[in-house]
Write a protein that holds these residues in place. Sequence first.
Motif, short mmCIF file in Angstrom:
data_model
loop_
_atom_site.label_atom_id
_atom_site.label_comp_id
_atom_site.label_asym_id
_atom_site.label_seq_id
_atom_site.Cartn_x
_atom_site.Cartn_y
_atom_site.Cartn_z
N VAL A 295 32.45 37.30 38.62
CA VAL A 295 32.41 38.37 39.60
C VAL A 295 32.42 37.72 40.98
N THR A 296 33.42 38.07 41.80
CA THR A 296 33.57 37.42 43.10
C THR A 296 33.53 38.43 44.23
N GLN A 297 33.27 37.92 45.44
CA GLN A 297 33.46 38.68 46.66
C GLN A 297 33.59 37.68 47.81
N GLY A 298 34.40 38.03 48.80
CA GLY A 298 34.70 37.10 49.89
C GLY A 298 34.22 37.58 51.25
N GLU A 299 32.93 37.99 51.35
CA GLU A 299 32.36 38.40 52.63
C GLU A 299 33.17 39.54 53.22
N MET A 300 33.56 39.47 54.51
CA MET A 300 34.33 40.56 55.12
C MET A 300 35.14 40.02 56.30
N GLY A 301 36.02 40.86 56.81
CA GLY A 301 36.75 40.53 58.02
C GLY A 301 37.73 39.39 57.88
N GLY A 302 38.06 39.00 56.64
CA GLY A 302 38.98 37.89 56.44
C GLY A 302 38.34 36.53 56.65
N HIS A 303 37.03 36.47 56.71
CA HIS A 303 36.35 35.19 56.90
C HIS A 303 36.52 34.26 55.70
N VAL A 304 36.60 34.85 54.52
CA VAL A 304 36.64 34.07 53.28
C VAL A 304 37.69 34.65 52.33
N LEU A 305 38.45 33.78 51.70
CA LEU A 305 39.32 34.18 50.59
C LEU A 305 38.77 33.58 49.31
N SER A 306 38.88 34.32 48.22
CA SER A 306 38.44 33.83 46.91
C SER A 306 39.65 33.33 46.13
N ARG A 307 39.62 32.05 45.77
CA ARG A 307 40.67 31.47 44.92
C ARG A 307 40.20 31.50 43.48
N ILE A 308 40.99 32.11 42.62
CA ILE A 308 40.62 32.29 41.21
C ILE A 308 41.69 31.66 40.34
N LYS A 309 41.29 30.74 39.47
CA LYS A 309 42.23 30.09 38.56
C LYS A 309 41.81 30.38 37.12
N MET A 310 42.73 30.98 36.37
CA MET A 310 42.48 31.28 34.97
C MET A 310 43.41 30.45 34.09
N MET A 311 42.86 29.86 33.04
CA MET A 311 43.68 29.17 32.05
C MET A 311 43.91 30.14 30.89
N VAL A 312 45.17 30.40 30.61
CA VAL A 312 45.53 31.46 29.65
C VAL A 312 46.43 30.91 28.56
N ASP A 313 46.14 31.27 27.32
CA ASP A 313 47.02 30.95 26.20
C ASP A 313 48.23 31.88 26.30
N PRO A 314 49.42 31.35 26.50
CA PRO A 314 50.58 32.22 26.73
C PRO A 314 50.97 33.06 25.52
N ALA A 315 50.61 32.60 24.32
CA ALA A 315 50.97 33.35 23.12
C ALA A 315 50.05 34.54 22.89
N SER A 316 48.73 34.28 22.97
CA SER A 316 47.76 35.33 22.66
C SER A 316 47.25 36.06 23.89
N GLY A 317 47.38 35.43 25.04
CA GLY A 317 46.82 36.02 26.25
C GLY A 317 45.33 35.75 26.39
N ALA A 318 44.78 34.97 25.49
CA ALA A 318 43.35 34.66 25.56
C ALA A 318 43.05 33.86 26.82
N VAL A 319 42.01 34.27 27.54
CA VAL A 319 41.61 33.59 28.77
C VAL A 319 40.57 32.54 28.45
#
Length: 562
Positions: A295-319
Amino acid sequence: MTLFSRPLCAALAAAFLSAGCATRPTAPIEINLVALNDFHGHLDATKFQYNSIHASGQQTAQAGGIDTIAAAVQAWRREDKELLFVGAGDLIGASPAMSSMWADEPALEALSMAGMRISSVGNHEFDNGRAELLRQQRGGCESVRPEKACQFSKDFRGAGFTYLAANVIDDATGKPFLPAYRIEDVKGVKVGLIGAVLRNTASVVLASGIVGLTFEDEASAINRVIPAMRAEGAQVFVVLIHEGGHTPEPFDKPDCSALKGPVVDIVKKLDPAIRVIVSGHSHTGFQCKVDGRVVTQGEMGGHVLSRIKMMVDPASGAVGDIAVRNVIMKPGEYPPDARVSAFLKQAKERSEAALARPVARVAVRSIHRKESPGGETVLGGLIADAVLAATRSQGVQIGFMNMGGMRQDLDVEASLTATYGDVQIVLPFGNTIVAMDMSGAQIRALLEQQWARPGASSVSVLQVSDGFSYRWNKDAPRGQRVMRDSVTLNGKALDDAAIYRVAGNNFLAEGGDSFPAFAAAANKRDTQIRDIDAVVQFLVQRDKAGKPAGSDTPPGRIGTVQ
């Protein structure tokens, strides 16, 4: 000479395939998202105060600005051209003048240029009603704000990204008012993004602007669309929700665990397939885990961006692994996006003359919103006084102001001269002042609602005008906290049976901010005086009288007893 002959190679390949080579596991692929929440039209960088795991004590930096955001997204997109730039609502509304004076069209255009793809709606997207939100999404010039719409660009084409709202239902159709979800094909994986906004939106926006819309339970609405998304091939599910929480932990602490607030209960009820929740609304930076979900949040006003990286099995879609990093948007750290930088320069130039217009001298450099023990603020008292001054000729005796309507402190330069832009950033909504009748008993009930507002999760003390005062006891039961004999108007005890003429902004007059006592008031008259105009006129009057407005301490109209 090769190690194997061609016939032998072919034979080995055939044997390998027949042994199951064609179904061997495929390496996980990396799916990247960049998330922004509560941008509020902050096209330019502003002050950011924060605590970080990398430094001791509170830090202060200039951060944000659409040019910096666009530069960062552009740089990260060079690492992954299929990166998704997404939002969690309140991208517009309660905006600084550079955006709000043009009906927030510059913010929408700039975010589109920066590559924003999808966002949930926030409560502020509804500030000017459902029709205006649809115009801002689709484009056009037919607006409830004709003095602002299509003034920056004569052919406004709407947001270049899609707003989502799974839990906002159009009563006429029984279906979502905006799309509930969108499915993106990323590196061959179908990523489903679902949008939602806090179910209490109706308590924080103008009631007249959302007639015919119902805001449903967030988790139920999100879960309801999962089967349809699966039927369309969605494999990975991400929620973009404009609801949040708070944690005492630094904004960049990995896997923070002390998150509390409405979003926590929502997350616990979501379909197990949902592994990532991008939140907003509470203007807090965090990268937490709740029941094993991110669960993420990046403050307000563009002060912070949240970078999210997910590793996904391309066949099953399992994260598999999910990594999150909240990144401060420090100007100059990324190669500029020339197109967005040029757009920001244009917006500044177009807005500068209007915003720089001097209004009046004030007494201090910062007329602030810091609350006294009683919940009173210098800025709130000033605005309530301005409301009263603007309507006194119409019989008004008491002016009110809500804390949520003041978006920033009234800060001025060393010359102590407030500009129009300084005032506008405090009051960006363009609300008008409504005069109305309330009995003394209704006013007492209104004051008690400060601690028991239906649908609200926190205390919000109304700011009051000169001449009106009272004390309250924090240890008394709810509904009995205001000391009866302490409520006075111009030195006289409030009479429950008497009728008083009061005034507040049109948002409050409709019962906004969860103050239903205002909604029950009688003989309402919208004066059509904008709150910002009332404040500007009040500052001018005080300056001309040789008593510039402002102070370091609240006036002492609201007190507490132990």
